[in-house]
Design a protein around this motif. Structure first.
Motif, short mmCIF file in Angstrom:
data_model
loop_
_atom_site.label_atom_id
_atom_site.label_comp_id
_atom_site.label_asym_id
_atom_site.label_seq_id
_atom_site.Cartn_x
_atom_site.Cartn_y
_atom_site.Cartn_z
N THR A 10 0.83 -1.21 0.00
CA THR A 10 0.00 0.00 0.00
C THR A 10 0.86 1.25 0.00
OG1 THR A 10 -1.76 -1.16 1.18
CG2 THR A 10 -1.84 1.24 1.21
N ARG A 13 3.48 -0.57 -10.53
CA ARG A 13 2.22 -0.38 -11.28
C ARG A 13 1.06 -1.09 -10.59
NH1 ARG A 13 5.67 -1.26 -15.73
NH2 ARG A 13 4.99 -3.43 -15.87
N TYR A 14 1.31 -2.31 -10.15
CA TYR A 14 0.27 -3.08 -9.46
C TYR A 14 -0.13 -2.39 -8.16
CZ TYR A 14 -2.19 -7.06 -7.41
OH TYR A 14 -3.14 -7.87 -6.85
N ALA A 15 0.86 -1.92 -7.42
CA ALA A 15 0.59 -1.27 -6.12
C ALA A 15 -0.23 0.00 -6.31
CB ALA A 15 1.91 -0.95 -5.42
N VAL A 16 0.11 0.78 -7.33
CA VAL A 16 -0.65 2.01 -7.61
C VAL A 16 -2.10 1.67 -7.96
CG1 VAL A 16 -0.90 3.94 -9.22
CG2 VAL A 16 1.36 3.36 -8.31
N GLN A 17 -2.30 0.66 -8.79
CA GLN A 17 -3.65 0.25 -9.16
C GLN A 17 -4.42 -0.25 -7.95
OE1 GLN A 17 -2.94 -2.65 -12.23
NE2 GLN A 17 -2.50 -1.11 -13.79
N TRP A 18 -3.72 -0.96 -7.06
CA TRP A 18 -4.36 -1.47 -5.84
C TRP A 18 -4.83 -0.32 -4.96
CZ3 TRP A 18 -6.70 -4.63 -2.74
CH2 TRP A 18 -6.57 -4.50 -1.35
N GLY A 71 2.33 1.82 -3.36
CA GLY A 71 1.32 2.36 -4.25
C GLY A 71 1.04 3.83 -4.03
#
Length: 225
Positions: free
Chosen positions: A170, A213-218, A173
């Protein structure tokens, strides 16, 4: 109206830990409107929350997960370790399917979504103070399936992350740098990097850019809840 001495003894004492003053005000009004409950203290972050619990010795702490200085799950663990007489109830905007079981494993006695607070919070408080657990019917069914062995598959993806790994994901992100993550969590930068490696492995990612990228989307998906 002044309470009698007998009724004062029966009143259950609650504190609120949430970084939004307006939310705390609304929750306090909701709780105080219920006979036998009173809000005796508030805190805007985890450090203050632990101090208030230590000073006031409430029967129950209602805790938000998203706090500015520490994840609410860590605060629940601290309270249960240091002030076992105080029960914890998590009230959060985050999806119960992701955080409900984590909250119970941390030591909370219940989990309520903020969008359901008006209808469910007081019921949840009474159940927890009465010695029970409070979760939604869907989460209860999921937990029962796991206990009975109907869901024996190994946890994968986000479910496989530890509380600390989810907290670090988190923060990644949100654009927090490794050194700052280490400082905020009171761990070394090397430990943060080790957690990053474990997160990438569990999420089947091969490079740091994909993880970011995954963390930002999460984080963005959680903000929309």
């Amino acid at each position: 109206m002044q309470r009698t001495r007998t009724s004062e003894k029966s009143v259950k004492r609650v504190i609120l830990v949430d970084d939004h003053p307006i939310m705390r005000h609304g929750l306090a009004q909701l709780i105080r409107a219920e006979d036998g409950l009173d809000v005796i203290g508030e805190a805007g972050n985890a450090r203050e929350g632990l101090e208030v619990v230590g000073k006031l010795k409430p029967d129950l702490a209602v805790i938000d997960l998203t706090l500015p200085d520490k994840n609410g799950l860590e605060l629940v663990k601290d309270i249960r370790a240091m002030h076992a007489a105080t029960q914890c109830l998590v009230l959060s905007m985050h999806d119960e399917t992701m955080y409900g079981e984590r909250a119970l494993r941390a030591g909370a006695r219940g989990y309520v979504m903020k969008e359901e607070a008006a209808d469910q919070l007081v019921t949840a408080i009474h159940k927890v103070l009465g010695g029970g657990l409070y979760v939604s019917e869907s989460l209860n069914a999921r937990m029962l399936e796991q206990v009975t062995g109907a869901a024996r598959s190994k946890a994968t993806g986000m479910d496989s992350l530890t509380d600390r790994e989810l907290e670090i994901l988190t923060m990644i992100g949100k654009g927090v740098a490794t050194k700052l993550i280490a400082a905020q969590l009171s761990i070394s930068a090397r430990t943060v990097e080790a957690h990053r490696a474990h997160i990438k492995e569990k999420l089947s990612m091969t490079d740091g850019a994909a993880l970011v990228r995954y963390a930002v989307q999460w984080v963005e998906s959680q903000a929309k809840l």
